[in-house]
Design an enzyme around this catalytic site. Structure first.
Site, PDB file in Angstrom:
ATOM      1  N   HIS A  88      25.173  62.341  62.137  1.00 29.90           N
ATOM      2  CA  HIS A  88      25.841  63.406  61.373  1.00 29.90           C
ATOM      3  C   HIS A  88      27.284  62.983  61.094  1.00 29.90           C
ATOM      4  CE1 HIS A  88      26.705  67.480  59.994  1.00 29.90           C
ATOM      5  NE2 HIS A  88      27.792  67.452  60.737  1.00 29.90           N
ATOM      6  N   ILE A 143      15.538  70.200  57.754  1.00 26.10           N
ATOM      7  CA  ILE A 143      15.479  70.619  59.153  1.00 26.10           C
ATOM      8  C   ILE A 143      14.011  70.644  59.564  1.00 26.10           C
ATOM      9  CG2 ILE A 143      16.030  72.487  60.770  1.00 26.10           C
ATOM     10  CD1 ILE A 143      18.471  71.147  59.488  1.00 26.10           C
ATOM     11  N   ASN A 167      19.417  61.737  65.282  1.00 31.46           N
ATOM     12  CA  ASN A 167      20.027  62.026  63.976  1.00 31.46           C
ATOM     13  C   ASN A 167      21.465  61.529  63.973  1.00 31.46           C
ATOM     14  OD1 ASN A 167      20.349  63.339  61.339  1.00 31.46           O
ATOM     15  ND2 ASN A 167      21.604  64.843  62.415  1.00 31.46           N
TER      16      ASN A 167
HETATM   17  C1  GRF Z   1      25.179  59.903  56.223  1.00 31.28           C
HETATM   18  O1  GRF Z   1      26.585  59.999  56.325  1.00 31.28           O
HETATM   19  C2  GRF Z   1      24.527  60.960  57.059  1.00 31.28           C
HETATM   20  O2  GRF Z   1      25.234  61.244  58.255  1.00 31.28           O
HETATM   21  C3  GRF Z   1      24.600  62.143  56.139  1.00 31.28           C
HETATM   22  O3  GRF Z   1      24.307  61.637  54.856  1.00 31.28           O
HETATM   23  C4  GRF Z   1      24.703  60.266  54.831  1.00 31.28           C
HETATM   24  C5  GRF Z   1      23.496  59.456  54.439  1.00 31.28           C
HETATM   25  O4  GRF Z   1      23.938  58.240  53.963  1.00 31.28           O
HETATM   26  N1  GRF Z   1      23.661  63.163  56.521  1.00 31.28           N
HETATM   27  P1  GRF Z   1      22.867  57.062  53.647  1.00 31.28           P
HETATM   28  O5  GRF Z   1      21.712  57.709  52.911  1.00 31.28           O
HETATM   29  O6  GRF Z   1      22.438  56.492  54.973  1.00 31.28           O
HETATM   30  O7  GRF Z   1      23.646  56.081  52.816  1.00 31.28           O
END
Ligand code: GRF
Length: 200
Positions: free
Chosen positions: A109, A92, A107
């Site tokens: 999520h 964060i 971002n």
């Molecule tokens: C993604 O699903 C993101 O939303 C979450 O962690 C994952 C990261 O995946 N916070 P990557 O590192 O892009 O493969």
């Protein structure tokens, strides 16, 4: 547009952006650097394989969180980004980073915000027993996964799903959504009015 992408893990969202940029000369953005809060992750290997500058900004290397926040902002600012993309970045950011990049920090999520914010959105949705979940691309504000929503994608939950299978299916949608959103923001510009994001 100049993009700096922040990662903490496998970097498949980063890879999706790199592939889209390589495949489409008209995409309107390019990644100029990749940063992480830790080393030894596939996300940084993907950046190096693409010949990109990388930087690692560890919380533990700084006397306190504010110093880390400032150092991260300085490291990102060095590449003069138009847009900063958190693609699985698991820290964060603080007030200094937001003062400098708020309004141009996006971002992704793996849940349908405002449901299931935080570091375990996939697990929490599964545990809750929702029938649909998905992913959200949003601007980062001073909360946790609370900033203005740009786009969302829906993913059905299957009875046989566990966290890994559900997260992988979400990521298939998420990677496409992130590529589409970042390209549009870069090419068409945008305005943020309160909680609304207007992309012409
Ligand atoms: C993604 O699903 C993101 O939303 C979450 O962690 C994952 C990261 O995946 N916070 P990557 O590192 O892009 O493969």
């Amino acid at each position: 547009a100049r993009l700096v992408v922040l990662v903490s893990g496998s970097g498949t969202n980063l890879q999706a952006l790199l592939d889209a940029i390589a495949d489409d000369p008209g995409y309107g953005a390019r990644v100029v650097a990749v940063g992480a809060d830790r080393d030894g992750i596939a996300g940084l290997d993907r950046a190096r394989a693409a010949g990109l500058p990388v930087f690692v900004c560890r919380v533990g290397d700084h006397p306190d969180r504010a110093a880390w926040d400032r150092a991260l902002a300085d490291a990102v600012a060095a590449y003069q980004p138009d847009l900063v993309v958190s693609a699985g970045f698991m820290k964060i950011v603080g007030p200094e980073f937001l003062a400098r990049f708020g309004g141009r920090f996006v971002n992704t999520h793996p849940a349908l915000l405002p449901s299931f914010p935080g570091a375990h959105g996939v697990r929490d949705a599964l545990a809750y027993g929702v029938k649909v979940t998905g992913c959200t691309v949003h601007f980062v504000d001073d909360g946790v996964d609370t900033g203005p929503i740009i786009a969302q994608g829906v993913v059905e939950v299957r009875t046989e799903d566990d966290e890994a299978t559900l997260h992988e299916r979400i990521k298939e949608v998420e990677r496409r959504l992130l590529v589409e959103v970042v390209g549009r923001l870069a090419r068409d510009g945008y305005r943020i009015e309160g909680r609304k994001v207007i992309v012409p």
